[in-house]
Design an enzyme around this catalytic site. Structure first.
Site, PDB file in Angstrom:
ATOM      1  N   TYR A 121     -22.738   0.446  48.963  1.00  0.00           N
ATOM      2  CA  TYR A 121     -22.017  -0.120  50.100  1.00  0.00           C
ATOM      3  C   TYR A 121     -20.982   0.888  50.591  1.00  0.00           C
ATOM      4  O   TYR A 121     -20.805   1.079  51.794  1.00  0.00           O
ATOM      5  CB  TYR A 121     -21.311  -1.412  49.685  1.00  0.00           C
ATOM      6  CG  TYR A 121     -22.254  -2.558  49.429  1.00  0.00           C
ATOM      7  CD1 TYR A 121     -22.754  -3.313  50.491  1.00  0.00           C
ATOM      8  CD2 TYR A 121     -22.666  -2.875  48.145  1.00  0.00           C
ATOM      9  CE1 TYR A 121     -23.614  -4.376  50.261  1.00  0.00           C
ATOM     10  CE2 TYR A 121     -23.527  -3.943  47.910  1.00  0.00           C
ATOM     11  CZ  TYR A 121     -23.993  -4.676  48.962  1.00  0.00           C
ATOM     12  OH  TYR A 121     -24.849  -5.729  48.736  1.00  0.00           O
ATOM     13  N   ARG A 167     -16.678  -3.818  52.013  1.00  0.00           N
ATOM     14  CA  ARG A 167     -16.768  -5.278  52.137  1.00  0.00           C
ATOM     15  C   ARG A 167     -17.356  -5.659  53.475  1.00  0.00           C
ATOM     16  O   ARG A 167     -18.186  -6.545  53.582  1.00  0.00           O
ATOM     17  CB  ARG A 167     -15.377  -5.900  52.007  1.00  0.00           C
ATOM     18  CG  ARG A 167     -14.814  -5.707  50.650  1.00  0.00           C
ATOM     19  CD  ARG A 167     -13.497  -6.435  50.534  1.00  0.00           C
ATOM     20  NE  ARG A 167     -13.713  -7.761  50.002  1.00  0.00           N
ATOM     21  CZ  ARG A 167     -12.766  -8.496  49.459  1.00  0.00           C
ATOM     22  NH1 ARG A 167     -11.550  -8.043  49.414  1.00  0.00           N
ATOM     23  NH2 ARG A 167     -13.025  -9.667  48.985  1.00  0.00           N
ATOM     24  N   CYS A 195     -32.181  -4.606  52.909  1.00  0.00           N
ATOM     25  CA  CYS A 195     -30.840  -4.794  52.347  1.00  0.00           C
ATOM     26  C   CYS A 195     -30.855  -4.803  50.822  1.00  0.00           C
ATOM     27  O   CYS A 195     -29.830  -4.643  50.190  1.00  0.00           O
ATOM     28  CB  CYS A 195     -30.207  -6.073  52.869  1.00  0.00           C
ATOM     29  SG  CYS A 195     -31.351  -7.228  53.568  1.00  0.00           S
ATOM     30  N   SER A 253     -21.098   0.368  44.066  1.00  0.00           N
ATOM     31  CA  SER A 253     -20.776   1.736  43.629  1.00  0.00           C
ATOM     32  C   SER A 253     -21.065   1.945  42.147  1.00  0.00           C
ATOM     33  O   SER A 253     -21.362   3.040  41.719  1.00  0.00           O
ATOM     34  CB  SER A 253     -19.318   2.061  43.883  1.00  0.00           C
ATOM     35  OG  SER A 253     -18.779   1.175  44.791  1.00  0.00           O
TER      36      SER A 253
END
Length: 103
Positions: free
Chosen positions: A23, A37, A54, A60
């Site tokens: 992300y 976020r 997705c 991470s």
DNA sequence: GCACTGACCGGTC
DNA sequence: AGACCGGCCAGTG
């Protein structure tokens, strides 16, 4: 759809099969390194779920994280050849460089 | 325009 | 190493 979402989704679309991205990296590629976020929010709300892998987006730490869809990201990843152990993947092995897939 | 929420991250304890 | 806490950012009511 806002500019940021578009960018984030666009990047997500380009993640090669059998690879994953974090992300944070997507957020970075979208223009806001700290907006990990927001990336999640965009993916959750997006309607292009069918054209956007997705499930190739992980945290991470390598943890798969959550998923709004029906199936589970973990299963899809495994089906693509990405080994998922204890809900997490080997970033060192499957993480791809977004810099290279963006034009 | 303010306040809450969320598929998160990094640093500390 | 594992759990906790605060702070990010964009989207939505």
């Amino acid at each position: 759809m806002t500019n940021f979402s578009e960018h984030a989704l666009e990047v997500t679309k380009r993640i090669p099969k059998g690879k994953v991205a974090t992300y944070a990296d997507i957020a970075k590629a979208a223009g806001s390194p700290k907006a990990a976020r927001a990336v999640g929010s965009a993916l959750r709300k997006n309607k292009n779920l069918i054209i956007i892998p997705c499930h190739r987006v992980v945290r991470s730490d390598g943890f798969v994280g959550c998923y709004s869809g029906k199936g589970d990201k973990t299963g899809l990843l495994v089906a693509e050849g990405v080994a998922v152990v204890n809900g997490r993947v080997e970033l060192a092995r499957y993480k791809c460089r977004l810099e290279q897939i963006i034009d």
